[in-house]
Design a protein around this motif. Structure first.
Motif, PDB file in Angstrom:
ATOM      1  N   CYS A  95     -66.678  83.337  27.133  1.00 27.83           N
ATOM      2  CA  CYS A  95     -67.278  82.016  27.287  1.00 27.83           C
ATOM      3  C   CYS A  95     -67.655  81.839  28.749  1.00 27.83           C
ATOM      4  O   CYS A  95     -66.813  81.975  29.635  1.00 27.83           O
ATOM      5  N   SER A  97     -70.240  79.307  31.132  1.00 25.19           N
ATOM      6  CA  SER A  97     -71.241  78.277  31.461  1.00 25.19           C
ATOM      7  C   SER A  97     -72.082  77.858  30.255  1.00 25.19           C
ATOM      8  O   SER A  97     -73.311  77.899  30.299  1.00 25.19           O
ATOM      9  N   GLY A  98     -71.436  77.484  29.181  1.00 20.32           N
ATOM     10  CA  GLY A  98     -72.150  77.024  28.004  1.00 20.32           C
ATOM     11  C   GLY A  98     -72.630  78.118  27.082  1.00 20.32           C
ATOM     12  O   GLY A  98     -73.240  77.839  26.046  1.00 20.32           O
ATOM     13  N   LYS A 115     -67.228  72.655  22.470  1.00 19.48           N
ATOM     14  CA  LYS A 115     -68.207  71.624  22.122  1.00 19.48           C
ATOM     15  C   LYS A 115     -69.427  71.602  23.039  1.00 19.48           C
ATOM     16  O   LYS A 115     -70.460  71.043  22.678  1.00 19.48           O
ATOM     17  N   GLU A 116     -69.330  72.193  24.225  1.00 24.86           N
ATOM     18  CA  GLU A 116     -70.474  72.209  25.145  1.00 24.86           C
ATOM     19  C   GLU A 116     -71.358  73.437  24.967  1.00 24.86           C
ATOM     20  O   GLU A 116     -72.303  73.647  25.725  1.00 24.86           O
ATOM     21  N   THR A 117     -71.083  74.266  23.963  1.00 26.51           N
ATOM     22  CA  THR A 117     -71.825  75.514  23.770  1.00 26.51           C
ATOM     23  C   THR A 117     -73.318  75.259  23.552  1.00 26.51           C
ATOM     24  O   THR A 117     -73.714  74.465  22.708  1.00 26.51           O
ATOM     25  N   ALA A 118     -74.141  75.949  24.333  1.00 26.56           N
ATOM     26  CA  ALA A 118     -75.591  75.857  24.194  1.00 26.56           C
ATOM     27  C   ALA A 118     -76.197  77.151  23.667  1.00 26.56           C
ATOM     28  O   ALA A 118     -77.233  77.130  23.003  1.00 26.56           O
ATOM     29  N   ILE A 138     -71.479  70.945  16.929  1.00 27.19           N
ATOM     30  CA  ILE A 138     -71.993  71.555  18.163  1.00 27.19           C
ATOM     31  C   ILE A 138     -73.481  71.195  18.323  1.00 27.19           C
ATOM     32  O   ILE A 138     -74.360  72.068  18.253  1.00 27.19           O
ATOM     33  N   THR A 140     -75.179  70.597  20.787  1.00 24.73           N
ATOM     34  CA  THR A 140     -75.761  71.061  22.050  1.00 24.73           C
ATOM     35  C   THR A 140     -76.417  72.438  21.944  1.00 24.73           C
ATOM     36  O   THR A 140     -77.036  72.901  22.903  1.00 24.73           O
TER      37      THR A 140
END
Length: 294
Positions: A95, A97-98, A115-118, A138, A140
């Motif tokens: 993981c 930075s997104g 939850k911040e996964t892009a 998710i 994002t």
């Protein structure tokens, strides 16, 4: 005289004692080297080239070390155990930075994502199914790459909450139909699946007004998908079972002035269709499709 002889003897033995002490410490220093360099053997070779007298002395030591590292190498090639599936995602995957990288980890389901996964890269695994819950929390996500899995089924609504999803890559799976797609997609890649024309709904792409790249090569399509959006620039349909095209496939038979301004590339090679039989099917295009004309 005896005293002088004893002094000379000690003087001659002193370098050998010093050398022996140095050799005895050698195995301890070995563990300070980088693992990759040890595996390559470059540090050992360079050491012996610089100090050839120690090569014979250390032969037994390096043989033992080689055996140990061969055992370690064999261990790293073993597939992850079943207990790996119970590990938190950011221990099993990477993981950063997104972005979540879960490539070649032998996972068979979509792992729980931060939850911040892009960006999700879960290529070359054993995922067989995408459920409606996998990405539900998710929103994002902007890019999903699931290339090289075993996906046969995608539940309805699996991508319905991904309003920011820009690129969806499902190449090299076992899909037989295309799921409902998010409206903001610009790139959709489902190359090398088992998709037939009946597996694509008539309006599957109609409302995708931002779609620029559509890749459906190496499938089992019998016809070109209908209602392709005006935004489309690149369309890859090579190596399917397409046998014909119509005047409305790319153009509008009731409007002879209609031009597809954005379409730059259509690939139809490797299909049984003879494009030369349908000259009126390409009048609205700036460039002719690639494929067989005779």
């Amino acid at each position: 005289m005896k005293t002088l002889q004893l002094a000379l003897l000690l003087f001659m033995l002193a370098p050998l004692v010093k050398s022996a002490q140095h050799i005895q410490q050698e195995p301890i220093n070995i563990y300070d080297y980088e693992t990759d360099d040890i595996l390559d053997g470059q540090l050992f070779e360079q050491h012996f080239e610089d100090k050839p007298k120690e090569a014979k002395i250390n032969k037994k030591t390096t043989s033992i070390i080689d055996t140990l590292f061969q055992r370690d190498q064999g261990a790293t090639k073993q597939p992850p155990s079943a207990s790996d599936a119970d590990l938190p995602t950011c221990l099993l995957c990477v993981c950063l930075s997104g972005s979540v990288y879960c490539e070649e980890t032998n996972i068979d389901t979509i792992p729980p994502l931060p939850k911040e996964t892009a960006y999700l890269y879960a290529r070359f695994n054993k995922i067989k199914k995408i459920t409606a819950k996998d990405f539900a929390e998710i929103p994002t996500l902007k890019r999903i790459d699931l290339t090289g899995n075993l996906i046969e089924e995608i539940e309805d609504g699996a991508f319905s909450k991904l309003l920011l999803l820009d690129q969806l890559i499902l190449a090299e799976n076992k899909l037989v139909k295309i799921p409902a797609l998010p409206t903001k997609l610009t790139v959709f890649n489902a190359n090398s699946n088992k998709i037939k024309s009946r597996g694509i709904k008539a309006n599957a792409f109609k409302k995708l007004n931002d779609l620029t790249n559509l890749y459906l090569a190496n499938n089992e399509l019998e016809s070109v998908p209908q209602n392709l959006p005006e935004s489309l620039r690149i369309l890859h349909l090579q190596f399917n079972n397409i046998t014909s095209v119509t005047d409305d496939t790319f153009c509008k038979s009731n409007n002879t002035r209609y031009v597809r301004q954005r379409m730059d590339e259509i690939s139809l090679e490797g299909n049984p269709v003879i494009l030369g039989k349908y000259p009126n099917s390409f009048t609205c295009l700036k460039r002719l499709p690639t494929g067989a004309y005779f």
